[in-house]
Design a protein around this motif. Sequence first.
Motif, PDB file in Angstrom:
ATOM      1  N   GLY A  12       1.120  -1.111  -0.350  1.00  0.00           N
ATOM      2  CA  GLY A  12       0.000   0.355  -0.242  1.00  0.00           C
ATOM      3  C   GLY A  12       0.581   1.026  -0.395  1.00  0.00           C
ATOM      4  N   CYS A  40       0.733   7.817  -2.810  1.00  0.00           N
ATOM      5  CA  CYS A  40       0.080   6.590  -3.353  1.00  0.00           C
ATOM      6  C   CYS A  40       1.788   6.510  -3.817  1.00  0.00           C
ATOM      7  N   ARG A  41       2.409   5.146  -3.960  1.00  0.00           N
ATOM      8  CA  ARG A  41       3.460   4.721  -4.639  1.00  0.00           C
ATOM      9  C   ARG A  41       3.054   3.241  -5.276  1.00  0.00           C
ATOM     10  N   HIS A  44      -1.302   4.022  -8.482  1.00  0.00           N
ATOM     11  CA  HIS A  44      -2.887   3.898  -9.513  1.00  0.00           C
ATOM     12  C   HIS A  44      -3.687   5.023  -8.983  1.00  0.00           C
ATOM     13  N   CYS A  51      -3.052   8.353  -2.082  1.00  0.00           N
ATOM     14  CA  CYS A  51      -3.604   6.751  -2.248  1.00  0.00           C
ATOM     15  C   CYS A  51      -5.535   7.175  -2.354  1.00  0.00           C
ATOM     16  N   GLY A  53      -6.685   4.426  -2.454  1.00  0.00           N
ATOM     17  CA  GLY A  53      -7.281   2.858  -2.445  1.00  0.00           C
ATOM     18  C   GLY A  53      -7.142   2.178  -3.603  1.00  0.00           C
ATOM     19  N   HIS A  55      -4.391   0.358  -5.496  1.00  0.00           N
ATOM     20  CA  HIS A  55      -3.186  -0.405  -4.916  1.00  0.00           C
ATOM     21  C   HIS A  55      -3.771  -1.303  -4.731  1.00  0.00           C
TER      22      HIS A  55
HETATM   23  S1  FES Z   1      -0.628   3.429  -3.398  1.00  0.00           S
HETATM   24 FE1  FES Z   1      -1.318   3.248  -5.019  1.00  0.00          FE
HETATM   25  S2  FES Z   1      -3.553   3.533  -4.737  1.00  0.00           S
HETATM   26 FE2  FES Z   1      -2.694   3.431  -3.051  1.00  0.00          FE
END
Ligand code: FES
Length: 67
Positions: A12, A40-41, A44, A51, A53, A55
Amino acid sequence: MNQILITPLDNGPLLVKGPMVLQDAEGNPFPVDKPQVGLCRCGHSARKPFCDGAHRGKFEDCCRVEK
Ligand code: FES
């Protein structure tokens, strides 16, 4: 808390806790109105750098300190 704590969550985002300024590459600040955010990593998210979600089921990575 004087230090920012950054934790790469399993599969995540990067969880960032503490007083922070988050800006884009041009120096424009993103609004941060919470004491912690997930960054986010996985690539997506539709809400980068946060982030959203997306991922889930698409990203696998668990960071650990090598001992
Ligand atoms: S880490 Fe990329 S959407 Fe959650």
